[in-house]
Design an enzyme around this catalytic site. Structure first.
Site, PDB file in Angstrom:
ATOM      1  CD  GLU A  55      -3.337   0.033   2.208  1.00  0.00           C
ATOM      2  OE1 GLU A  55      -3.534  -1.165   2.741  1.00  0.00           O
ATOM      3  OE2 GLU A  55      -3.151   0.894   2.970  1.00  0.00           O
TER       4      GLU A  55
ATOM      5  CD  GLU B 235       2.465   9.898  -1.299  1.00  0.00           C
ATOM      6  OE1 GLU B 235       3.650   9.353  -0.965  1.00  0.00           O
ATOM      7  OE2 GLU B 235       1.198   9.822  -1.097  1.00  0.00           O
TER       8      GLU B 235
END
Ligand code: ADP
Length: 500
Positions: A271, A403
């Site tokens: 994840e 990010e």
């Protein structure tokens, strides 16, 4: 206890809580084989409160030998069947009892996550409930995981068995330390033993919850916690006594981990990060869309992988949307995680703050304009950063590609649906996307076109333990939560037998 926080003495109140009593007993321990233990070599690390920058205690710093001890305890528990051979009903009862204990202790779990992760104290109930909900959902599975017994002709019986994998290694990041049961609950429900490594900055709630697991009746050695940094994580991946890895964290570490796991043929689920687009069409309710998009970036100070950091807005409503996003954000109050009035807390470390500030500079250098910037008020000492809304962002700018993991929102225009989907998918990530429109046919086209693991239409960041979650592309693979998660924590075995 929030009602009692007098201004100016937040820390004093924080240390008066049960959480402080938990910490002040000494070095926060590992939990190995049901025992709370320090590191074998005696090492510990200081814990620092992100809201003040001050150290407030110590946690055991594990190494390879502590990990070995945890894996041995987990393997012994697995081999003798003290958990996996309990009746499914008994497993269900224990997991539900643990969910109840988490709810009962939601306040202290919230305090612990506020202290070491800087997560707002006002979200305490939410965090504990997230884990409790995962436990309640997965508690229903032990009674339903039996392998099927299809007839295979008169001479044969076949069992398609669904088995635990053995010992699961679970590696977690610092942005949601209380949420460990999203991974640990399905691992336990499937009958595995678990070795959990929380992030080095956020050890507190894991040790506390492992203690609650013992109280609930999870047998000793079934759920172990080893604190430490990436070295312990890497050792888990290499360890022959660990069968599979569930990893939540950064893209770079996830990539290295998956490559390392290939050496020992360990299956991993990853994840990872995101750069999630929120598409706002001209027919959308702009206030709802602005609150959802901006709210997702301010949530946990932007330290959430599903943050909707690229907001794509139809050119006809671009200015109105910006205005609505700024109006929604104007009341943001950045401050101490324990302060009831705070709506955005600190970042995890000074390094993370410096990284976010660098991105804000790069954004301006590359030509984006600051449409709004909040302030950090008088919050001294902590890792505070003023939230920023950038306008005029292009998809090829660094702030739109990488990010940031901080409160930086990028808003960019599009002129038609095809362009919106092209821009939305033009990223290495594929975690989630939001779509705001009143046109149901368009919403369905968007859901089809978006190359992501989750699409939210006219809402954002809604989750449920029964609904699976995961990424595409650089956001990782494998699903957590929901029935699909069980595949990550089980293996199949087909057993044929012939009747004489
Ligand atoms: P971030 O710190 O940005 O969340 P990381 O991916 O570095 O992201 O950290 C997530 C988790 O992975 C943490 O628990 C960390 O200690 C662990 N970790 C770091 N490096 C490694 C590695 N090489 N192998 C396994 N786990 C690692």
């Amino acid at each position: 206890m929030n009602d009692q926080i007098p201004t100016g003495s937040i820390d004093e109140v924080a240390v008066a809580t049960e959480a402080a009593r938990f910490i002040e007993r000494g070095v926060v321990p590992h939990v190995i084989g049901g025992k709370e233990v320090g590191s074998l070599d005696g090492r510990s690390r200081e814990m620092v409160n992100p809201s003040t920058g001050r150290a407030f205690g110590n946690v055991a710093r594990g190494g390879a030998s502590d990990l070995d001890a945890a894996v041995s305890a987990a393997r012994a528990a697995y081999e003798d069947g003290r958990w996996r051979r309990l009746t499914p009903r008994a497993q269900e009862a224990i997991l539900i009892r643990l969910a109840g204990l988490l709810e009962e202790h939601a306040e202290i779990i919230g305090d612990l996550d506020a202290l070491d992760a800087g997560i707002l104290r006002r979200y305490a109930g939410f965090i504990a409930n997230y884990s409790a909900n995962a436990l309640r959902y997965f508690a229903g599975w032990p009674t339903k995981l039996a392998g099927s017994l299809p007839p295979a002709g008169p001479d044969y019986v076949v069992q398609e068995r669904i088995e635990p994998v053995g010992v699961m290694g679970v590696i977690k990041p610092w942005n949601g330390p209380g949420a460990i049961f999203a991974q640990v609950a399905p691992a336990l429900a499937a009958g595995n033993s678990v070795v959990l490594k929380p992030a080095e900055h956020t050890p507190l709630s894991a040790t506390y919850m492992a203690r609650l697991a013992l109280e609930a009746g999870v047998p000793e050695g079934v759920f172990n916690v080893v604190h430490g940094d990436g070295e312990v994580g890497a050792a888990m991946v290499a360890h022959p006594g660990i069968n599979r890895i569930s990893f939540t964290g950064s893209v770079r570490t996830g990539q290295a981990l998956a490559a390392a796991a290939a050496q020992t043929f360990k299956r991993v689920n990853l994840e990872l990060g995101g750069k999630s687009p929120v598409l706002v069409f001209a027919d959308a309710d702009l206030e709802v869309a602005a609150a959802a998009a901006a709210g997702s970036v301010w949530n946990n100070s932007g330290q959430v992988c599903t943050a909707g950091t690229r907001t794509l807005v139809h050119a006809n409503v671009y200015d109105d949307f910006l205005e609505a996003a700024i109006a929604f954000s104007a009341d943001l109050r950045v401050g101490h995680a324990f302060d009831e009035a705070t709506t955005m807390g600190p970042l995890i470390t000074p390094d993370q703050r410096a990284k976010v500030e660098r991105y804000v500079e790069i954004g301006q250098q590359e030509g984006a304009s600051v449409a709004w910037r909040g302030s950090v008020g008088d919050s001294e000492g902590g890792n505070y950063v003023a939230p920023v809304i950038f306008a005029g962002v292009r998809n090829d700018m660094t702030i739109a590609r990488e990010e940031i993991f901080g409160p930086v929102m990028s808003v960019m225009p599009f002129t038609d649906e095809a362009e919106a989907y092209r821009l939305a998918n033009q990223t290495e990530f594929g975690l989630a996307a939001g779509v705001f429109t009143r046109d149901i046919a368009r919403a369905n086209r968007a859901a089809d076109a978006l190359d992501v693991g989750t699409v939210w239409t006219n809402c954002y960041q809604v989750t449920d333990a029964a609904v699976s979650y995961g990424g595409a592309k650089a956001s990782g693979y494998g699903r957590s939560l929901g029935a699909p998660a069980l595949d990550e924590y089980t293996r199949r075995k087909s057993v044929w037998s012939k009747n004489y």
